[in-house]
Design an enzyme around this catalytic site. Structure first.
Site, PDB file in Angstrom:
ATOM      1  N   LYS A  73      54.578  17.423  17.746  1.00 43.94           N
ATOM      2  CA  LYS A  73      53.584  16.679  17.193  1.00 43.94           C
ATOM      3  C   LYS A  73      53.568  16.447  15.666  1.00 43.94           C
ATOM      4  CE  LYS A  73      48.366  17.801  17.607  1.00 43.94           C
ATOM      5  NZ  LYS A  73      47.430  18.643  18.109  1.00 43.94           N
ATOM      6  N   SER A 148      44.363  16.975  21.228  1.00 47.28           N
ATOM      7  CA  SER A 148      44.557  15.966  20.177  1.00 47.28           C
ATOM      8  C   SER A 148      46.215  15.775  20.219  1.00 47.28           C
ATOM      9  CB  SER A 148      44.390  16.440  18.803  1.00 47.28           C
ATOM     10  OG  SER A 148      44.879  17.981  18.541  1.00 47.28           O
ATOM     11  N   SER A 172      43.800  21.442  22.515  1.00 48.82           N
ATOM     12  CA  SER A 172      44.532  20.275  22.387  1.00 48.82           C
ATOM     13  C   SER A 172      45.901  20.171  22.997  1.00 48.82           C
ATOM     14  CB  SER A 172      44.334  20.002  20.824  1.00 48.82           C
ATOM     15  OG  SER A 172      43.228  19.674  20.326  1.00 48.82           O
TER      16      SER A 172
END
Lengths: 451, 59
Positions: A73, A148, A172
């Site tokens: 990420k 996210s 997330s």
């Protein structure tokens, strides 16, 4: 193919790391419409893959991630590689150091394919990023992947990589895992170092992997867990055995099934998939125990006060650049600037109280099963979802079953359940540092082994 | 309940009027849900904020 299968084929010389990497690159480029990647590190990946093949050929085996393609990420710092945090403010940011997780995965010989997209500053769950575009769900590109860590989930679920790292402040990792149909684990606070990760919230952030199976998340966790003096919250608790397949993990175990909160306001398809998981757990030898959990709705409120306050404190130096923030994130940051300090302190005191209340549950059960989210992935741009005839804000509905667990600091994994239509996740919550157990429970619940 | 718009002005925050209006509903709802909770806190409960040994012992 899973990490377990790929690792076996690499050692049997049925496939090379370079071949796995080229296939990963092909899949990434064939799925550019999903917008899963922020940066693809093609040259680095091929270099790392060639090195892995050479080392394995010499018998230098770094373990099950050696030669396996993966992604980070875009909040994990990577020296010399752009790390944007999904923001315009850090759009050209090139870190001068590596995050602890990237260090460990490099030591494990894994092959970095690139950095995945996310909600701006990891602050939200839609991944409809105003600066880099919407990330799309591989199962239905009209829908959000969740967030996210949406780029990481989309990359795993579409087969671009074998695993991807995410961060989880209020769901997330688990929400996108559930929405995209893969597994994702949020470890106990302190289990995985946060060093070198752009924080959203100092006291709620957790780092963890997303992969195709629960066992694969365990294999990755094995490589990245452990004490790190550079992270003040890092734990010295011994690292467990996370990667071993335990097909009868549920036999004789007490599975807590909440009779409050987690059975309220959920879509019928989610409820039926969850009931199937409970039957699967029973057939695997588990004893289902109805329980009453201390009110997660109140913990969610506490979570919002902590997150709004800490995120706004963190972003304060940048708030004069209002035009560089997306509207959704800016609205949350403005809210956080207005909360009184007494609310923040009392929220952290309530957190202590809730942690004590929940700790008593572990005298009654070995783990708790809940759906990961009460809904499936909404369409991109949807502001509300309809549940039982009433509209609910997409962000609040998506996080309703998961965000309390960050306040409590407990480990939780989401594993994909068989379902009609869009994917549904099963959340398995465990006692502190019981990652090995919940990985085994999650795997056994969806693939029950009968005696 | 708090008058959030007045608070923004009193603190001199650079939040435009239109954005301020959009914050009011969310903050009022959060205030309504949160404010009753601290009443149950005994004085002995301290915040769940981690203080590391190193931070305390090193200069």
């Amino acid at each position: 193919m899973t990490i377990v299968e790929a690792a076996a084929e690499l050692r049997a010389r049925k496939v090379s790391s370079v071949e796995l990497t080229r296939e990963s690159l092909r899949t990434i480029h064939a799925n550019e419409h999903l917008n899963a990647f922020m940066t693809v590190t093609e040259d680095l990946a091929l270099e790392q893959a060639r090195r892995a093949d050479e080392e394995l050929a010499r018998g230098e085996d770094r373990g099950p991630l050696h030669g396996i393609p993966y992604a980070l990420k875009d909040v994990f710092s990577t020296k010399g590689i752009r790390t944007t945090c999904g923001s315009r403010i850090f759009a050209d940011h090139i870190p001068d150091h590596d995050s602890a997780v990237y260090e460990k995965l490099t030591q494990a010989g894994a092959v970095l394919m690139g950095k995945t997209g996310l909600q701006e500053f990891a602050y939200g769950i839609t991944c409809n990023n105003p600066h880099f575009g919407a990330i799309r769900n591989p199962r239905d590109p009209k829908r959000i992947p969740g967030g996210s860590s949406g780029g990481s989930a989309a990359a795993v679920a579409s087969g671009m990589v074998f695993f991807a790292m995410g961060s989880d402040t209020g769901g997330s990792i688990r929400i996108p895992a559930a929405f995209c149909g893969c597994a994702g684990i949020k470890p106990t606070t302190g289990r995985v170092s946060r060093y070198g990760v752009m924080p959203l919230d100092f006291s709620l952030d957790h780092m963890g992997p997303l992969a195709r199976t629960a066992q694969d998340t365990g294999i990755v966790l094995q490589a990245i867990a452990g004490f790190d003096s550079r992270d003040d919250t890092s734990s010295r608790q011994p690292v467990g055995d996370y990667g071993t397949h335990a097909p009868r993990a549920l036999k004789g175990k007490r599975v807590g099934v909440p009779e409050n909160f987690y059975n309220e306001r959920l879509l019928p398809g989610v409820a039926s998939a969850f009931q199937s998981a409970l039957r699967g757990a029973e057939s695997a030898g588990a004893r289902l125990a109805p329980i009453h959990v201390p009110d997660p709705a109140e913990i969610n409120v506490v979570s919002r006060v902590i997150l709004l306050s800490e995120a706004s404190a963190l972003m304060e130096p940048y708030l004069h650049r209002r035009g560089d923030f997306g509207a959704d994130v800016l609205a949350l940051l403005d809210q956080g600037r207005l909360l009184p300090a007494t609310d923040y302190v009392n929220a952290q005191r309530l957190r202590r109280l809730f942690q004590k209340d929940w700790a008593r549950l572990w005298n009654e059960v070995d783990c708790i099963f809940t759906p990961t989210a009460p809904i499936t992935a909404p369409e991109i741009g949807a502001v509300t979802v309809d549940i039982d005839g009433a509209p609910e804000d997409v962000r609040l509905a998506s996080t309703r079953y998961v965000r309390a667990i960050n306040v409590l600091g407990l480990p939780a994994i989401s594993v994909p359940l068989p379902s009609e239509g869009m994917p549904v996740g099963l959340q398995v919550i465990g006692k502190p540092f019981a990652e090995a157990e919940i990985i085994g429970f999650g795997a056994a619940a969806i693939s029950p082994q009968k005696d | 309940m708090t008058d959030w718009t007045a608070l923004i002005k009193a603190r001199g925050l650079d939040i435009p009027d239109e954005a301020a209006a959009n914050l009011t509903a969310a903050l009022t709802g959060l205030e309504r849900d949160f404010r009753p909770l601290p009443a149950r806190l005994p004085f002995t409960i301290e915040p769940a904020i981690t203080v590391s040994e190193g931070a305390v012992t090193s200069e």
